[in-house]
Design a protein around this motif. Structure first.
Motif, PDB file in Angstrom:
ATOM      1  N   GLY A   1       6.667   8.320   0.404  1.00  0.00           N
ATOM      2  CA  GLY A   1       7.950   8.841   0.835  1.00  0.00           C
ATOM      3  C   GLY A   1       7.871  10.116   1.652  1.00  0.00           C
ATOM      4  N   ARG A   2       6.711  10.580   1.988  1.00  0.00           N
ATOM      5  CA  ARG A   2       6.537  11.785   2.813  1.00  0.00           C
ATOM      6  C   ARG A   2       5.836  11.388   4.104  1.00  0.00           C
ATOM      7  NH1 ARG A   2       8.628  16.499   1.037  1.00  0.00           N
ATOM      8  NH2 ARG A   2       6.956  17.628   2.010  1.00  0.00           N
ATOM      9  N   GLU A   3       6.161  12.094   5.183  1.00  0.00           N
ATOM     10  CA  GLU A   3       5.483  11.885   6.451  1.00  0.00           C
ATOM     11  C   GLU A   3       4.525  13.045   6.678  1.00  0.00           C
ATOM     12  OE1 GLU A   3       8.445  11.386   9.451  1.00  0.00           O
ATOM     13  OE2 GLU A   3       8.725   9.272   8.956  1.00  0.00           O
ATOM     14  N   ILE A   4       3.280  12.714   6.991  1.00  0.00           N
ATOM     15  CA  ILE A   4       2.239  13.729   7.182  1.00  0.00           C
ATOM     16  C   ILE A   4       1.719  13.600   8.605  1.00  0.00           C
ATOM     17  CG2 ILE A   4       0.017  14.577   6.365  1.00  0.00           C
ATOM     18  CD1 ILE A   4       0.691  13.090   3.690  1.00  0.00           C
ATOM     19  N   LEU A   5       1.750  14.707   9.359  1.00  0.00           N
ATOM     20  CA  LEU A   5       1.208  14.743  10.713  1.00  0.00           C
ATOM     21  C   LEU A   5      -0.254  15.151  10.619  1.00  0.00           C
ATOM     22  CD1 LEU A   5       1.716  14.587  13.776  1.00  0.00           C
ATOM     23  CD2 LEU A   5       2.239  17.024  13.700  1.00  0.00           C
ATOM     24  N   VAL A   6      -1.128  14.328  11.178  1.00  0.00           N
ATOM     25  CA  VAL A   6      -2.567  14.538  11.068  1.00  0.00           C
ATOM     26  C   VAL A   6      -3.168  14.581  12.466  1.00  0.00           C
ATOM     27  CG1 VAL A   6      -4.722  13.510  10.220  1.00  0.00           C
ATOM     28  CG2 VAL A   6      -2.662  13.346   8.860  1.00  0.00           C
ATOM     29  N   GLY A   7      -4.055  15.540  12.692  1.00  0.00           N
ATOM     30  CA  GLY A   7      -4.831  15.582  13.926  1.00  0.00           C
ATOM     31  C   GLY A   7      -6.188  14.958  13.664  1.00  0.00           C
ATOM     32  N   ALA A   8      -6.589  14.021  14.522  1.00  0.00           N
ATOM     33  CA  ALA A   8      -7.866  13.327  14.345  1.00  0.00           C
ATOM     34  C   ALA A   8      -8.740  13.566  15.564  1.00  0.00           C
ATOM     35  CB  ALA A   8      -7.631  11.833  14.157  1.00  0.00           C
ATOM     36  N   SER A   9      -9.988  13.938  15.313  1.00  0.00           N
ATOM     37  CA  SER A   9     -10.956  14.126  16.389  1.00  0.00           C
ATOM     38  C   SER A   9     -12.297  13.584  15.926  1.00  0.00           C
ATOM     39  CB  SER A   9     -11.068  15.609  16.753  1.00  0.00           C
ATOM     40  OG  SER A   9     -11.680  16.327  15.703  1.00  0.00           O
ATOM     41  N   LYS A  10     -13.316  13.776  16.754  1.00  0.00           N
ATOM     42  CA  LYS A  10     -14.665  13.319  16.385  1.00  0.00           C
ATOM     43  C   LYS A  10     -15.170  14.024  15.134  1.00  0.00           C
ATOM     44  CE  LYS A  10     -15.790  13.067  21.241  1.00  0.00           C
ATOM     45  NZ  LYS A  10     -16.686  13.558  22.279  1.00  0.00           N
ATOM     46  N   HIS A  11     -14.662  15.225  14.898  1.00  0.00           N
ATOM     47  CA  HIS A  11     -15.181  16.043  13.808  1.00  0.00           C
ATOM     48  C   HIS A  11     -14.446  15.842  12.489  1.00  0.00           C
ATOM     49  CE1 HIS A  11     -17.587  17.958  16.844  1.00  0.00           C
ATOM     50  NE2 HIS A  11     -16.494  18.194  17.559  1.00  0.00           N
ATOM     51  N   GLY A  12     -13.338  15.102  12.501  1.00  0.00           N
ATOM     52  CA  GLY A  12     -12.646  14.847  11.244  1.00  0.00           C
ATOM     53  C   GLY A  12     -11.144  14.859  11.389  1.00  0.00           C
ATOM     54  N   LEU A  13     -10.465  14.965  10.236  1.00  0.00           N
ATOM     55  CA  LEU A  13      -9.008  14.970  10.169  1.00  0.00           C
ATOM     56  C   LEU A  13      -8.519  16.334   9.703  1.00  0.00           C
ATOM     57  CD1 LEU A  13      -8.411  11.594   8.306  1.00  0.00           C
ATOM     58  CD2 LEU A  13      -8.147  12.018  10.732  1.00  0.00           C
TER      59      LEU A  13
ATOM     60  N   LYS B   1       0.832  -1.200   0.000  1.00  0.00           N
ATOM     61  CA  LYS B   1       0.000   0.000   0.000  1.00  0.00           C
ATOM     62  C   LYS B   1       0.865   1.248   0.000  1.00  0.00           C
ATOM     63  CE  LYS B   1      -3.947  -2.010   2.307  1.00  0.00           C
ATOM     64  NZ  LYS B   1      -4.828  -1.946   3.454  1.00  0.00           N
ATOM     65  N   SER B   2       0.353   2.317  -0.574  1.00  0.00           N
ATOM     66  CA  SER B   2       1.128   3.550  -0.650  1.00  0.00           C
ATOM     67  C   SER B   2       1.008   4.376   0.627  1.00  0.00           C
ATOM     68  CB  SER B   2       0.666   4.376  -1.851  1.00  0.00           C
ATOM     69  OG  SER B   2      -0.704   4.686  -1.713  1.00  0.00           O
ATOM     70  N   ALA B   3      -0.007   4.157   1.434  1.00  0.00           N
ATOM     71  CA  ALA B   3      -0.166   4.884   2.694  1.00  0.00           C
ATOM     72  C   ALA B   3       0.018   3.913   3.850  1.00  0.00           C
ATOM     73  CB  ALA B   3      -1.545   5.528   2.776  1.00  0.00           C
ATOM     74  N   ARG B   4       0.789   4.360   4.875  1.00  0.00           N
ATOM     75  CA  ARG B   4       1.068   3.492   6.017  1.00  0.00           C
ATOM     76  C   ARG B   4       1.032   4.334   7.280  1.00  0.00           C
ATOM     77  NH1 ARG B   4       5.837   1.500   8.677  1.00  0.00           N
ATOM     78  NH2 ARG B   4       7.065   2.970   7.486  1.00  0.00           N
ATOM     79  N   LEU B   5       0.339   3.849   8.292  1.00  0.00           N
ATOM     80  CA  LEU B   5       0.269   4.522   9.584  1.00  0.00           C
ATOM     81  C   LEU B   5       1.523   4.172  10.368  1.00  0.00           C
ATOM     82  CD1 LEU B   5      -1.476   6.212  11.530  1.00  0.00           C
ATOM     83  CD2 LEU B   5      -2.396   4.059  12.385  1.00  0.00           C
ATOM     84  N   LYS B   6       2.329   5.188  10.695  1.00  0.00           N
ATOM     85  CA  LYS B   6       3.592   4.933  11.384  1.00  0.00           C
ATOM     86  C   LYS B   6       3.455   5.023  12.895  1.00  0.00           C
ATOM     87  CE  LYS B   6       7.529   6.039   9.867  1.00  0.00           C
ATOM     88  NZ  LYS B   6       8.750   6.700   9.422  1.00  0.00           N
ATOM     89  N   GLU B   7       2.707   6.018  13.397  1.00  0.00           N
ATOM     90  CA  GLU B   7       2.657   6.242  14.838  1.00  0.00           C
ATOM     91  C   GLU B   7       1.383   7.018  15.189  1.00  0.00           C
ATOM     92  OE1 GLU B   7       5.325   8.637  18.153  1.00  0.00           O
ATOM     93  OE2 GLU B   7       6.182   8.173  16.208  1.00  0.00           O
ATOM     94  N   THR B   8       0.830   6.756  16.368  1.00  0.00           N
ATOM     95  CA  THR B   8      -0.304   7.529  16.879  1.00  0.00           C
ATOM     96  C   THR B   8      -0.045   7.889  18.330  1.00  0.00           C
ATOM     97  OG1 THR B   8      -1.515   5.569  17.577  1.00  0.00           O
ATOM     98  CG2 THR B   8      -1.988   6.394  15.368  1.00  0.00           C
ATOM     99  N   THR B   9      -0.591   9.028  18.741  1.00  0.00           N
ATOM    100  CA  THR B   9      -0.476   9.496  20.124  1.00  0.00           C
ATOM    101  C   THR B   9      -1.826  10.062  20.559  1.00  0.00           C
ATOM    102  OG1 THR B   9       1.821  10.104  19.758  1.00  0.00           O
ATOM    103  CG2 THR B   9       0.751  11.054  21.675  1.00  0.00           C
TER     104      THR B   9
ATOM    105  N   ALA C   1      -1.530  11.536  14.534  1.00  0.00           N
ATOM    106  CA  ALA C   1      -1.088  10.374  13.771  1.00  0.00           C
ATOM    107  C   ALA C   1      -0.061  10.806  12.742  1.00  0.00           C
ATOM    108  CB  ALA C   1      -2.276   9.714  13.071  1.00  0.00           C
ATOM    109  N   VAL C   2       0.959   9.990  12.555  1.00  0.00           N
ATOM    110  CA  VAL C   2       1.946  10.203  11.508  1.00  0.00           C
ATOM    111  C   VAL C   2       1.687   9.156  10.436  1.00  0.00           C
ATOM    112  CG1 VAL C   2       4.391  10.244  10.920  1.00  0.00           C
ATOM    113  CG2 VAL C   2       3.635  11.095  13.144  1.00  0.00           C
ATOM    114  N   ILE C   3       1.443   9.627   9.213  1.00  0.00           N
ATOM    115  CA  ILE C   3       1.128   8.760   8.082  1.00  0.00           C
ATOM    116  C   ILE C   3       2.243   8.911   7.053  1.00  0.00           C
ATOM    117  CG2 ILE C   3      -0.517   8.294   6.233  1.00  0.00           C
ATOM    118  CD1 ILE C   3      -2.649   9.571   8.068  1.00  0.00           C
ATOM    119  N   GLU C   4       2.782   7.803   6.593  1.00  0.00           N
ATOM    120  CA  GLU C   4       3.775   7.847   5.524  1.00  0.00           C
ATOM    121  C   GLU C   4       3.051   7.617   4.206  1.00  0.00           C
ATOM    122  OE1 GLU C   4       7.898   5.712   4.070  1.00  0.00           O
ATOM    123  OE2 GLU C   4       6.994   5.133   5.966  1.00  0.00           O
ATOM    124  N   PHE C   5       3.235   8.544   3.267  1.00  0.00           N
ATOM    125  CA  PHE C   5       2.537   8.473   1.983  1.00  0.00           C
ATOM    126  C   PHE C   5       3.507   8.863   0.879  1.00  0.00           C
ATOM    127  CE2 PHE C   5      -0.216  10.461  -1.284  1.00  0.00           C
ATOM    128  CZ  PHE C   5      -0.954   9.347  -1.626  1.00  0.00           C
TER     129      PHE C   5
END
Length: 92
Positions: A63-75, A40-48, A57-61
């Motif tokens: 060759g890039r790492e993307i920091l994402v904030g996740a809540s009840k309302h979305g990403l 797969k091209s997207a991989r979940l590396k770490e969550t806190t 969450a840190v997502i590798e996509f």
């Protein structure tokens, strides 16, 4: 009656063989699907967890790492960076 028993003795093992073969084939194809899951091209590396219902969450996509904030309302994308290279410490 004899014809019915002869057909039963012939078709019952054939039916059992078809059932066994379809189960074997399903198991083999499931193994191939699991092996392809690693490509797969997207991989979940770490969550806190930050709090109830909030996490980072840190997502590798590609060759890039993307920091994402996740809540009840979305990403929400918070940051993006090249993947960090491992730090090699010199031996003393």
């Amino acid at each position: 009656m004899l014809w019915y028993v002869a057909k039963l003795l012939l078709l019952l093992p054939l039916l059992a063989g078809l059932i066994w073969g379809s189960l074997w084939l399903a198991k083999k194809t499931q193994g191939v699907a699991v092996a392809r899951a690693g490509e797969k091209s997207a991989r979940l590396k770490e969550t806190t967890m930050l709090g109830p219902g909030m996490r980072l969450a840190v997502i590798e996509f590609h060759g890039r790492e993307i920091l994402v904030g996740a809540s009840k309302h979305g990403l929400v994308r918070l940051a993006e960076a090249d993947p960090a290279r491992p730090v090699v410490e010199p031996n003393p």
